[in-house]
Design a protein around this motif. Structure first.
Motif, mmCIF file in Angstrom:
data_model
loop_
_atom_site.group_PDB
_atom_site.id
_atom_site.type_symbol
_atom_site.label_atom_id
_atom_site.label_comp_id
_atom_site.label_asym_id
_atom_site.label_seq_id
_atom_site.Cartn_x
_atom_site.Cartn_y
_atom_site.Cartn_z
ATOM 1 N N LEU A 177 0.830 -1.198 0.000
ATOM 2 C CA LEU A 177 0.000 0.000 0.000
ATOM 3 C C LEU A 177 0.870 1.255 0.000
ATOM 4 C CD1 LEU A 177 -2.668 -1.078 2.658
ATOM 5 C CD2 LEU A 177 -2.949 -1.034 0.164
ATOM 6 N N PRO A 178 0.384 2.351 -0.581
ATOM 7 C CA PRO A 178 1.149 3.604 -0.634
ATOM 8 C C PRO A 178 1.046 4.372 0.681
ATOM 9 C CG PRO A 178 -0.926 3.903 -1.763
ATOM 10 C CD PRO A 178 -0.883 2.441 -1.340
ATOM 11 N N VAL A 179 1.496 3.736 1.753
ATOM 12 C CA VAL A 179 1.427 4.342 3.086
ATOM 13 C C VAL A 179 2.805 4.261 3.732
ATOM 14 C CG1 VAL A 179 -1.023 3.863 3.430
ATOM 15 C CG2 VAL A 179 0.666 2.132 4.038
ATOM 16 N N GLY A 180 2.925 4.902 4.892
ATOM 17 C CA GLY A 180 4.212 4.966 5.546
ATOM 18 C C GLY A 180 5.006 6.163 5.051
ATOM 19 N N ALA A 181 6.244 6.226 5.461
ATOM 20 C CA ALA A 181 7.085 7.387 5.153
ATOM 21 C C ALA A 181 7.953 7.132 3.926
ATOM 22 C CB ALA A 181 7.953 7.726 6.368
ATOM 23 N N LYS A 182 7.376 6.572 2.872
ATOM 24 C CA LYS A 182 8.167 6.232 1.690
ATOM 25 C C LYS A 182 8.794 7.460 1.040
ATOM 26 C CE LYS A 182 5.884 1.892 0.342
ATOM 27 N NZ LYS A 182 4.754 1.821 1.279
ATOM 28 N N ARG A 183 8.054 8.546 0.929
ATOM 29 C CA ARG A 183 8.611 9.751 0.301
ATOM 30 C C ARG A 183 9.756 10.315 1.141
ATOM 31 N NH1 ARG A 183 6.383 12.755 -3.790
ATOM 32 N NH2 ARG A 183 5.579 10.701 -4.345
ATOM 33 N N THR A 184 9.594 10.297 2.457
ATOM 34 C CA THR A 184 10.673 10.744 3.335
ATOM 35 C C THR A 184 11.900 9.861 3.164
ATOM 36 O OG1 THR A 184 9.100 11.594 4.955
ATOM 37 C CG2 THR A 184 11.322 11.150 5.744
ATOM 38 N N SER A 185 11.671 8.549 3.049
ATOM 39 C CA SER A 185 12.769 7.609 2.846
ATOM 40 C C SER A 185 13.479 7.880 1.521
ATOM 41 C CB SER A 185 12.241 6.183 2.892
ATOM 42 O OG SER A 185 13.279 5.249 2.695
ATOM 43 N N LEU A 186 12.720 8.093 0.456
ATOM 44 C CA LEU A 186 13.320 8.368 -0.852
ATOM 45 C C LEU A 186 14.123 9.659 -0.839
ATOM 46 C CD1 LEU A 186 10.433 7.384 -3.297
ATOM 47 C CD2 LEU A 186 12.463 6.046 -2.719
ATOM 48 N N ASP A 187 13.640 10.657 -0.121
ATOM 49 C CA ASP A 187 14.389 11.915 -0.018
ATOM 50 C C ASP A 187 15.730 11.698 0.682
ATOM 51 O OD1 ASP A 187 12.377 13.283 -1.306
ATOM 52 O OD2 ASP A 187 11.460 14.056 0.533
ATOM 53 N N ALA A 188 15.731 10.857 1.728
ATOM 54 C CA ALA A 188 16.979 10.564 2.433
ATOM 55 C C ALA A 188 17.933 9.773 1.555
ATOM 56 C CB ALA A 188 16.674 9.793 3.719
ATOM 57 N N ILE A 189 17.403 8.847 0.773
ATOM 58 C CA ILE A 189 18.232 8.074 -0.152
ATOM 59 C C ILE A 189 18.808 8.978 -1.228
ATOM 60 C CG2 ILE A 189 18.150 6.274 -1.926
ATOM 61 C CD1 ILE A 189 15.982 4.941 -0.054
ATOM 62 N N ALA A 190 18.021 9.926 -1.716
ATOM 63 C CA ALA A 190 18.501 10.870 -2.723
ATOM 64 C C ALA A 190 19.635 11.730 -2.170
ATOM 65 C CB ALA A 190 17.356 11.751 -3.215
ATOM 66 N N GLU A 191 19.507 12.142 -0.922
ATOM 67 C CA GLU A 191 20.574 12.949 -0.310
ATOM 68 C C GLU A 191 21.867 12.150 -0.226
ATOM 69 O OE1 GLU A 191 21.454 15.599 3.725
ATOM 70 O OE2 GLU A 191 19.512 14.634 3.442
#
Length: 246
Positions: A27-41
């Motif tokens: 499901l599209p829930v949780g902090a996935k966008r936050t996680s992707l931002d940290a991975i991008a950094e």
């Protein structure tokens, strides 16, 4: 270079999370966008990045191509992705490659195995057999399938003196099937192992960046890949100028 199994942006911080947070893998829930931002950094500090378990755009990622998202967020000019598995558009998985250098060619190959859904992505930099080839792969859990996959990858890389194979191998570097790489290509075992799994108490070195004997690797280190169950693996590589010449 950096290799990271990003677990589609999901969070796993203990073994019990595989069960209690299993819904986040569909499901599209949780902090996935936050996680992707940290991975991008994290990714932005490297020249070439290989991703595994990047969602190519299914329900669980909100139909976001995670390789593209990380590439754009981190400022990479070039990116490619190889979708390998898509379960009814609920959950997909892909290999990804981000680069600040322009590849002259990108090739994608499905890997053999008892269960379909694995692949290897190859990016070519420079010209001919002397050019640099960077391969990103996510191998199977079973040693029989891994043996077939490593034999296939060995055929692809055999002729290349300047090559790198990175990814989640699901095995330590001295298991018998890994000898297929060391005996049939210029790739060599890592000088020392860096445990990357599980991320909260790393004990197993199953993520690797292997380089040929014509390249000089230094400063291998594990780094947090946001909330993934794997740590990312970083490595500095001295590449001859002729291997990158267009």
């Amino acid at each position: 270079m950096l290799s990271a199994n990003i677990q589609a942006g999901s969070s796993t911080r203990r073994y019990s999370d595989y069960f209690t947070r299993s819904w986040s893998h569909a499901l599209p829930v949780g902090a996935k966008r936050t996680s992707l931002d940290a991975i991008a950094e994290l990714a932005g500090g490297h020249d070439i990045v290989g991703l595994q378990e990047a969602d190519p755009g299914s329900l669980r990622s909100g139909f976001t191509n995670q390789t593209q998202y990380v590439a754009r967020r981190a400022g990479f000019a070039y990116w490619s992705h190889q979708p390998n598995r898509n379960v009814a558009r609920v959950a997909g998985s892909a290999n990804g490659l981000l680069s600040k250098l322009e590849p002259v060619k990108v090739a994608m190959h499905p890997l053999p195995g008892r269960i379909a859904g694995r692949g290897v992505l190859l990016a070519h930099f420079g010209q001919g057999d002397d050019g640099l080839v960077v391969a990103v792969a996510h191998l199977s859990l079973g040693n029989g399938s891994r043996r077939m996959q490593l034999g296939f990858i060995a055929e692809l890389l055999a002729a290349h003196r300047h090559s790198v194979l990175m990814g989640d191998f699901n095995c330590v570097p001295d298991v018998p099937e890994m000898d297929l790489l060391y005996s049939r290509t210029h790739l060599r075992p890592p000088g020392f192992c860096v445990p990357t799994f599980p991320s909260w108490r790393p004990q197993r070195a199953i993520d690797h960046i292997l380089v040929t004997d014509h390249l000089v690797p230094t400063n291998a280190r594990a780094l947090p890949a946001a909330f993934s169950d794997h740590l990312a693996l970083a490595l500095e590589i001295d590449v001859p100028a002729e291997a990158l010449r267009q």
